[in-house]
Every structure is written in structure tokens, then in C-alpha cells.
Design a protein around this motif. Sequence first.
Motif, PDB file in Angstrom:
ATOM      1  N   ALA A 167      -3.282   3.304   9.654  1.00  0.00           N
ATOM      2  CA  ALA A 167      -3.066   2.540   8.424  1.00  0.00           C
ATOM      3  C   ALA A 167      -4.142   1.473   8.255  1.00  0.00           C
ATOM      4  O   ALA A 167      -4.602   1.230   7.138  1.00  0.00           O
ATOM      5  N   LEU A 168      -4.559   0.856   9.343  1.00  0.00           N
ATOM      6  CA  LEU A 168      -5.618  -0.153   9.278  1.00  0.00           C
ATOM      7  C   LEU A 168      -6.940   0.481   8.846  1.00  0.00           C
ATOM      8  O   LEU A 168      -7.658  -0.082   8.019  1.00  0.00           O
ATOM      9  N   ALA A 169      -7.244   1.656   9.374  1.00  0.00           N
ATOM     10  CA  ALA A 169      -8.470   2.351   8.981  1.00  0.00           C
ATOM     11  C   ALA A 169      -8.426   2.736   7.508  1.00  0.00           C
ATOM     12  O   ALA A 169      -9.415   2.563   6.781  1.00  0.00           O
ATOM     13  N   ARG A 170      -7.279   3.258   7.044  1.00  0.00           N
ATOM     14  CA  ARG A 170      -7.144   3.600   5.623  1.00  0.00           C
ATOM     15  C   ARG A 170      -7.303   2.362   4.759  1.00  0.00           C
ATOM     16  O   ARG A 170      -7.995   2.391   3.736  1.00  0.00           O
ATOM     17  N   TYR A 171      -6.687   1.266   5.159  1.00  0.00           N
ATOM     18  CA  TYR A 171      -6.774   0.013   4.387  1.00  0.00           C
ATOM     19  C   TYR A 171      -8.205  -0.498   4.346  1.00  0.00           C
ATOM     20  O   TYR A 171      -8.694  -0.920   3.305  1.00  0.00           O
ATOM     21  N   PHE A 172      -8.882  -0.434   5.468  1.00  0.00           N
ATOM     22  CA  PHE A 172     -10.267  -0.926   5.552  1.00  0.00           C
ATOM     23  C   PHE A 172     -11.187  -0.122   4.641  1.00  0.00           C
ATOM     24  O   PHE A 172     -11.951  -0.673   3.859  1.00  0.00           O
ATOM     25  N   PHE A 173     -11.098   1.209   4.716  1.00  0.00           N
ATOM     26  CA  PHE A 173     -11.995   2.039   3.913  1.00  0.00           C
ATOM     27  C   PHE A 173     -11.610   2.033   2.433  1.00  0.00           C
ATOM     28  O   PHE A 173     -12.458   2.198   1.566  1.00  0.00           O
ATOM     29  N   LYS A 174     -10.338   1.833   2.127  1.00  0.00           N
ATOM     30  CA  LYS A 174      -9.904   1.755   0.738  1.00  0.00           C
ATOM     31  C   LYS A 174     -10.407   0.467   0.077  1.00  0.00           C
ATOM     32  O   LYS A 174     -10.784   0.459  -1.090  1.00  0.00           O
ATOM     33  N   ASN A 175     -10.448  -0.629   0.844  1.00  0.00           N
ATOM     34  CA  ASN A 175     -10.834  -1.927   0.312  1.00  0.00           C
ATOM     35  C   ASN A 175     -12.230  -2.348   0.744  1.00  0.00           C
ATOM     36  O   ASN A 175     -12.558  -3.533   0.747  1.00  0.00           O
ATOM     37  N   LEU A 176     -13.063  -1.395   1.064  1.00  0.00           N
ATOM     38  CA  LEU A 176     -14.401  -1.707   1.561  1.00  0.00           C
ATOM     39  C   LEU A 176     -15.260  -2.451   0.529  1.00  0.00           C
ATOM     40  O   LEU A 176     -16.008  -3.348   0.870  1.00  0.00           O
TER      41      LEU A 176
END
Length: 62
Positions: free
Chosen positions: A51-60
Motif C-alpha cells: 500500500a505504501l508503494a502504491r501510495y508513493f507512485f500514485k502521488n509521485l
Amino acid sequence: MQQDTEERFKTGLQVIGILGLLGIVSMLFHKGFVDISVLWQQHSGADFLAALARYFFKNLAG
């Protein structure tokens, strides 16, 4: 006398600039901490890293 006043003015501006940068950096760290805390509460265990990886790449971008 003029030189001393100019140096004090420059020093004052530097202090204001440093305090402003500290404020901006502290707001960024606070927002990051809050976002990660919310993710931690919503996704427990091994799902948190995904979830952290998805959040990071979504809000890059922002």
C-alpha cells in the motif's frame, strides 16, 4: 555605521529565511508522517508495504 546596519539587515534576512525553510520542511515531514500513519492503520502487516508503494507512485507528482 552604514556597514554595520547593512550587515545586521542581511543577518536578519538570513534568520528569517532559515526559519521559513524550517517551517516548510517541518510541514512536509508532518504531512508524510500523518499519511504513513493513516496507511498503517488501514493496511496491517505485509500489505502495508504494498500500500505504501502504491501510495508513493500514485502521488509521485504532487
